[in-house]
Design an enzyme around this catalytic site. Structure first.
Site, short mmCIF file in Angstrom:
data_model
loop_
_atom_site.label_atom_id
_atom_site.label_comp_id
_atom_site.label_asym_id
_atom_site.label_seq_id
_atom_site.Cartn_x
_atom_site.Cartn_y
_atom_site.Cartn_z
N LEU A 190 10.87 1.47 7.69
CA LEU A 190 10.38 1.83 6.36
C LEU A 190 11.03 3.17 6.01
O LEU A 190 11.09 4.08 6.85
CB LEU A 190 8.85 2.01 6.40
CG LEU A 190 8.24 2.43 5.07
CD1 LEU A 190 8.20 1.24 4.10
CD2 LEU A 190 6.84 2.98 5.27
N GLU A 242 11.33 2.48 14.77
CA GLU A 242 10.37 3.48 14.26
C GLU A 242 9.06 3.28 15.00
O GLU A 242 8.94 2.41 15.86
CB GLU A 242 10.18 3.32 12.76
CG GLU A 242 9.60 1.97 12.36
CD GLU A 242 9.45 1.76 10.86
OE1 GLU A 242 9.38 2.75 10.11
OE2 GLU A 242 9.37 0.59 10.45
N TYR A 283 0.84 -1.20 0.00
CA TYR A 283 0.00 0.00 0.00
C TYR A 283 0.87 1.25 0.00
O TYR A 283 2.08 1.18 0.23
CB TYR A 283 -0.98 0.01 1.18
CG TYR A 283 -0.36 0.29 2.53
CD1 TYR A 283 0.44 -0.65 3.17
CD2 TYR A 283 -0.57 1.51 3.18
CE1 TYR A 283 1.00 -0.38 4.41
CE2 TYR A 283 -0.01 1.78 4.42
CZ TYR A 283 0.78 0.83 5.02
OH TYR A 283 1.34 1.09 6.24
N LYS A 341 6.48 -1.83 2.11
CA LYS A 341 5.26 -1.29 2.70
C LYS A 341 4.11 -2.28 2.44
O LYS A 341 3.27 -2.06 1.57
CB LYS A 341 4.97 0.09 2.13
CG LYS A 341 4.03 0.92 2.99
CD LYS A 341 4.10 2.38 2.61
CE LYS A 341 2.98 3.21 3.21
NZ LYS A 341 3.05 3.40 4.65
N ARG A 355 -7.09 -20.53 -2.74
CA ARG A 355 -6.12 -20.36 -1.66
C ARG A 355 -5.01 -21.41 -1.72
O ARG A 355 -5.27 -22.62 -1.62
CB ARG A 355 -6.84 -20.43 -0.31
CG ARG A 355 -5.94 -20.02 0.85
CD ARG A 355 -6.69 -19.96 2.16
NE ARG A 355 -5.81 -19.49 3.21
CZ ARG A 355 -4.89 -20.25 3.81
NH1 ARG A 355 -4.76 -21.52 3.48
NH2 ARG A 355 -4.12 -19.74 4.75
N HIS A 362 -0.55 -21.17 -0.79
CA HIS A 362 0.47 -20.20 -0.39
C HIS A 362 1.34 -19.71 -1.55
O HIS A 362 1.66 -18.54 -1.64
CB HIS A 362 1.35 -20.79 0.71
CG HIS A 362 0.66 -20.88 2.04
ND1 HIS A 362 -0.43 -21.69 2.25
CD2 HIS A 362 0.90 -20.26 3.21
CE1 HIS A 362 -0.83 -21.57 3.50
NE2 HIS A 362 -0.04 -20.71 4.12
N ARG A 386 8.53 4.35 -4.35
CA ARG A 386 8.56 3.37 -3.25
C ARG A 386 7.58 2.23 -3.52
O ARG A 386 7.87 1.07 -3.23
CB ARG A 386 8.25 4.05 -1.91
CG ARG A 386 8.39 3.07 -0.74
CD ARG A 386 8.23 3.76 0.60
NE ARG A 386 6.90 4.32 0.77
CZ ARG A 386 6.54 5.06 1.81
NH1 ARG A 386 7.41 5.33 2.76
NH2 ARG A 386 5.31 5.54 1.92
N1 PLP Z 1 7.12 3.73 9.21
C1 PLP Z 1 5.98 3.03 9.17
C2 PLP Z 1 5.93 1.69 9.81
C3 PLP Z 1 4.85 3.56 8.52
O1 PLP Z 1 3.72 2.85 8.48
C4 PLP Z 1 4.93 4.84 7.94
C5 PLP Z 1 3.78 5.44 7.27
O2 PLP Z 1 2.72 4.88 7.18
C6 PLP Z 1 6.14 5.54 8.02
C7 PLP Z 1 7.22 4.95 8.66
C8 PLP Z 1 6.28 6.91 7.42
O3 PLP Z 1 6.30 6.83 6.02
P1 PLP Z 1 5.81 8.05 5.12
O4 PLP Z 1 6.53 9.26 5.59
O5 PLP Z 1 6.18 7.66 3.75
O6 PLP Z 1 4.33 8.16 5.34
#
Ligand code: PLP
Length: 285
Positions: free
Chosen positions: A207, A182, A33, A149, A100, A102, A52
């Site tokens: 991320l 984070e 996403y 992501k 379904r 895997h 990304r």
């Molecule tokens: N880290 C995580 C786990 C996130 O889910 C997000 C945003 O959803 C971020 C960092 C920040 O990313 P961005 O600045 O691209 O929204």
């Protein structure tokens, strides 16, 4: 006004919008996403979000749902149909619908594409930034590929709920080495007492946030010193300032971590300045 979603080629009422029960996003979290901020009805940092997204797809060996130029039109149309002035647009691509099993479907199936958008309350977000937020720390328990992501967000869901249960806004993960990685849905930052802005390197364990990347440009232009390195919760407790960054919050000052007051307990001046300056550096489309 009812909200509109785009689902696999159709714009529909969000209320009725649905994917197949054998969608692999639903069954295996086999999807990715993106979230872009909308300001004045326009997408913020669209090219970086799309770069990304393409990387996430490549890492999971998933096909692109449609050419980028078409995807941009769909996302803009969802924003327009929902009359979003300020808010976010959400895009999800899954590997598609198949019985379904895997392993990847063979032959490959068409990826599923969903786009939704929602308004955010600008005044409310500003008021929250003026007060600052509380965070807690929690043990890192996610898979090592958090650089992708993916919609597999169960640990993030549990961390956010833990924060809420403790009266906090967000949870910061702490890895096995004792360093902050984070937040459940944001990047984590501190500012040292001698004015250095510190955030973990995007090489491992986080991320690579688009907001984080733009903020690095903002820091350079304000001649603020950046240190991309690990930091511990203890260093954060004693920092002058702390904040989190993400597309939906931009810069949200943190005033308490695990009950320890940060600085004077008020949002820091550098965090507020970064929040203010951010949109001068972000690309609008
Ligand atoms: N880290 C995580 C786990 C996130 O889910 C997000 C945003 O959803 C971020 C960092 C920040 O990313 P961005 O600045 O691209 O929204």
């Amino acid at each position: 006004m009812s909200r509109i979603a785009y689902v696999n080629g159709h714009y529909q009422n969000l209320r009725d919008a649905a994917v197949n029960v054998e969608d692999r996003g639903y069954q295996f979290a086999d999807g990715i996403y993106e979230v872009c901020e909308i300001v004045d009805g326009k997408m913020v940092d669209f090219p970086r979000h799309m770069a990304r997204m393409q990387r996430s797809l490549r890492e999971l060996r998933m096909a692109e749902a449609m050419p980028l130029s078409s995807l941009k039109i769909v996302m803009q149309e969802v924003v327009r149909r929902n009359r979003i002035h300020y808010g976010i647009v959400y895009l999800q691509i899954s590997r598609g619908v198949a019985h379904r099993d895997h392993g990847f479907p063979s032959p490959a199936v068409k990826p599923s594409l969903v786009v939704t958008a929602k308004s955010l309350n600008f005044a409310k977000n500003q008021a929250q930034a003026a007060r600052g937020v509380k965070v807690i720390t929690t043990a890192e328990n996610r898979w090592p590929r958090v650089d992708i992501k993916t919609v597999g967000l169960l640990p993030n869901v549990l961390a956010r709920q833990e924060a809420r249960d403790k009266g906090a806004y967000e949870a910061w993960y702490v890895d096995a080495g004792g360093f902050v990685t984070e937040g459940a849905s944001c990047n984590a930052w501190i500012i040292t007492r001698d004015g250095k802005v510190v955030t973990r390197s995007a090489e491992r364990g986080i991320l690579s946030g688009i907001t984080r990347a733009v903020l690095i440009d903002v820091l350079a232009s304000l001649q603020l010193k950046l240190e991309e390195r690990n930091f511990t919760p203890d260093e954060a407790y004693h920092a002058a300032e702390a904040f989190v960054s993400s597309a939906s919050q931009i810069v949200m000052p943190v005033v308490s971590i695990d009950g320890n007051v940060i600085g004077n307990g008020k949002p820091g001046s550098i965090a507020l300045r970064l929040r203010e300056e951010f949109h001068r550096f972000s690309a609008i489309s």
